[in-house]
Design an enzyme around this catalytic site. Structure first.
Site, PDB file in Angstrom:
ATOM      1  CG  HIS A  21     -48.636  -0.902   3.680  1.00  0.00           C
ATOM      2  ND1 HIS A  21     -47.645  -0.255   3.233  1.00  0.00           N
ATOM      3  CD2 HIS A  21     -49.684  -0.338   2.749  1.00  0.00           C
ATOM      4  CE1 HIS A  21     -47.791   0.571   2.356  1.00  0.00           C
ATOM      5  NE2 HIS A  21     -48.960   0.686   1.799  1.00  0.00           N
ATOM      6  CB  SER A  22     -48.105  -2.804   0.267  1.00  0.00           C
ATOM      7  OG  SER A  22     -47.741  -2.830  -1.109  1.00  0.00           O
ATOM      8  CD  GLN A  23     -43.584  -8.018   1.242  1.00  0.00           C
ATOM      9  OE1 GLN A  23     -43.439  -7.124   2.186  1.00  0.00           O
ATOM     10  NE2 GLN A  23     -42.528  -9.116   1.586  1.00  0.00           N
ATOM     11  N   GLY A  70     -49.690  -8.131   2.983  1.00  0.00           N
ATOM     12  CA  GLY A  70     -51.199  -8.362   2.838  1.00  0.00           C
ATOM     13  C   GLY A  70     -51.374  -9.854   2.853  1.00  0.00           C
ATOM     14  CG  HIS A 102     -49.091   1.832  -1.664  1.00  0.00           C
ATOM     15  ND1 HIS A 102     -50.176   0.903  -1.832  1.00  0.00           N
ATOM     16  CD2 HIS A 102     -48.080   1.083  -1.497  1.00  0.00           C
ATOM     17  CE1 HIS A 102     -49.601  -0.315  -1.365  1.00  0.00           C
ATOM     18  NE2 HIS A 102     -48.201  -0.281  -1.443  1.00  0.00           N
TER      19      HIS A 102
END
Ligand SMILES: *[C@@H]1O[C@H](CO)[C@@H](O)[C@H](O)[C@H]1NC(C)=O
Ligand SMILES: *[C@@H]1O[C@H](CO)[C@@H](O)[C@H](O)[C@H]1NC(C)=O
Ligand SMILES: *[C@@H]1O[C@H](CO)[C@@H](O)[C@H](O)[C@H]1NC(C)=O
Ligand SMILES: *[C@@H]1O[C@H](CO)[C@@H](O)[C@H](O)[C@H]1NC(C)=O
Ligand SMILES: *[C@@H]1O[C@H](CO)[C@@H](O)[C@H](O)[C@H]1NC(C)=O
Ligand SMILES: *[C@@H]1O[C@H](CO)[C@@H](O)[C@H](O)[C@H]1NC(C)=O
Length: 369
Positions: A207-209, A211, A347
């Site tokens: 998820h997010s960072q 990735g 998000h």
């Protein structure tokens, strides 16, 4: 633990002829640390031995595992694996969902995060402010910082400090190491150790960072990474666009080297890029490779699902990441949730009101693999 899938066995008491016992069988829960290495560190006049970079891993095995590969969850910036345990308003999280589908699940905390120890030699840390979490993630419609922000309806509660659900979520935020290249290296090393320890092949959920760490793991262990579910991965390629255009990711989707064919040369200098105009005013322009594009040598062997929510800042630019991966030969399915009728998410879609609907969408992709 309340949210787990439960099997209730009712046993008939033989002596008094009435129902006497209800036994609950829950997933087996174990924990371990992996990836730690000893290092002599000097502080002042003293040198002593410490362990660095071990990650906290919780393994949940359902009573009847029915899937070929387990799923390793890696939460994003400032987050820990509580993201997937339950939602901040006390509903079952994605852990429960995937256990109920027969998956063994590994919940993890990144190096120097949550229950994985930080050492001062790893440099400065940061914590997201309550204002940043509220304006960018939980109450985006009140701030309008990007074109889709006003469409956010799925966060449970008002998403502002003082609301009990927001407070429960904000209380889970922890520190992250400031140095991006260091974090990428530590994560790649620690999670490679986890993949090797599991040994059977795994699905990775980022998820997010986190990735880019999924991309790195697919590069380093393409035979052990059986699929990557990237929920709004850090992007777009090369240059962040929110809140302003900033920093350059040398290898497009990662800060550190990932293998391309032909080679990208020393320091990625042979990776030629070109700017592609935005598809419309609600989206950002994309930086892709100039023709002829190089192929992501190992990562292209790993199937990828990118999931993007309607009202998130990632709705502006995740399509660039998808285009970039496809151009480099990766087989990507793009779950652009709004286009599939799953509306109003931000998000943190996996803890929002319709979190199980989004989980179902991910599960459909897994079943096709
Ligand atoms: C730490 O230092 C001691 C004493 O010099 C040495 O014996 C040991 O091998 C060192 N350990 C590591 C992991 O470098
Ligand atoms: C380190 O050693 C020096 C020289 O022996 C001494 O002057 C200084 O006070 C020591 N520092 C600490 C933090 O112990
Ligand atoms: C960040 O970490 C990298 C890799 O360990 C290191 O080379 C670099 O000097 C660090 N940057 C800063 C600003 O400390
Ligand atoms: C690419 O994958 C192979 C295994 O298929 C592995 O031996 C190699 O080290 C990987 N490349 C990188 C850069 O990790
Ligand atoms: C590659 O990057 C390193 C670190 O920034 C630098 O020291 C080196 O000179 C660079 N090499 C080339 C050929 O650009
Ligand atoms: C990449 O760009 C460099 C310099 O801009 C150029 O010399 C080179 O021919 C380009 N390579 C390809 C394959 O287009």
């Amino acid at each position: 633990m309340r949210p787990f899938e439960r099997v209730i066995l009712l046993l008939l008491g033989s002596l008094c002829g009435r129902w006497v016992l209800a036994t609950e069988i829950e997933p087996r829960r174990e924990y371990f640390y992996v990836g730690g290495t000893y290092k002599n560190i000097t502080t002042g006049n003293t040198t002593d031995l410490y362990m660095l970079n071990q990650i906290y891993v919780e393994k949940f095995t359902p009573p009847h595992p029915s899937q070929p590969y387990p799923i390793v969850f890696i939460a994003g910036g400032g987050q820990t694996s509580t993201n997937f345990l339950e939602t901040p308003d006390g509903r079952p999280g994605w852990l429960s969902y995937f256990i109920s589908r027969g998956y063994t699940v590994y919940l993890t905390d990144q190096p120097s995060r949550g229950r994985s120890a930080w050492h001062p030699s790893q440099g400065p840390i940061y914590v997201f402010s309550a204002t940043a979490i509220s304006s960018q993630f939980t109450a985006t419609s009140s701030h309008d910082q990007w074109p889709q922000a006003h469409l956010h309806t799925q966060w449970p509660g008002s998403g502002v400090p003082g609301d009990p659900i927001f407070d429960a979520f904000y209380a889970t935020q922890v520190q992250s190491i400031f140095n991006r290249t260091l974090t990428e290296k530590l994560n790649t090393d620690s999670y490679t150790a986890l993949l090797d320890r599991i040994g059977t092949g795994t699905i990775i959920l980022t998820h997010s960072q986190s990735g880019p760490y999924g991309w790195r793991l697919g590069d380093v262990r393409p035979d052990l990474v059986k699929g990557i579910i990237a929920l709004e991965p850090t992007g777009p390629p090369f240059e962040n666009v929110f809140p302003t255009r900033s920093f350059w990711r040398v290898w497009g989707i990662t800060d550190l080297e990932i293998d391309y064919e032909p080679s990208t040369g020393v320091n990625g200098t042979a990776l030629n890029t070109t700017r592609i105009p935005a598809i419309d005013s609600d989206h950002s322009e994309c930086i892709l490779q100039a023709d002829p594009p190089k192929k992501l040598k190992n990562l292209s062997r790993v199937p990828v699902l990118v999931v993007t929510a309607e009202a998130s800042q990632h709705a502006v630019f995740d399509y660039c990441t998808v285009d970039y991966l496809r151009q480099a030969g990766v087989q990507v399915e793009f779950a652009d949730l709004a286009k599939e009728g799953i509306k109003g998410n931000g998000h943190f879609m996996f803890m929002e009101k319709n979190n199980m609907e989004v989980a179902d969408r991910v599960y459909r992709w897994l079943k096709q693999q």
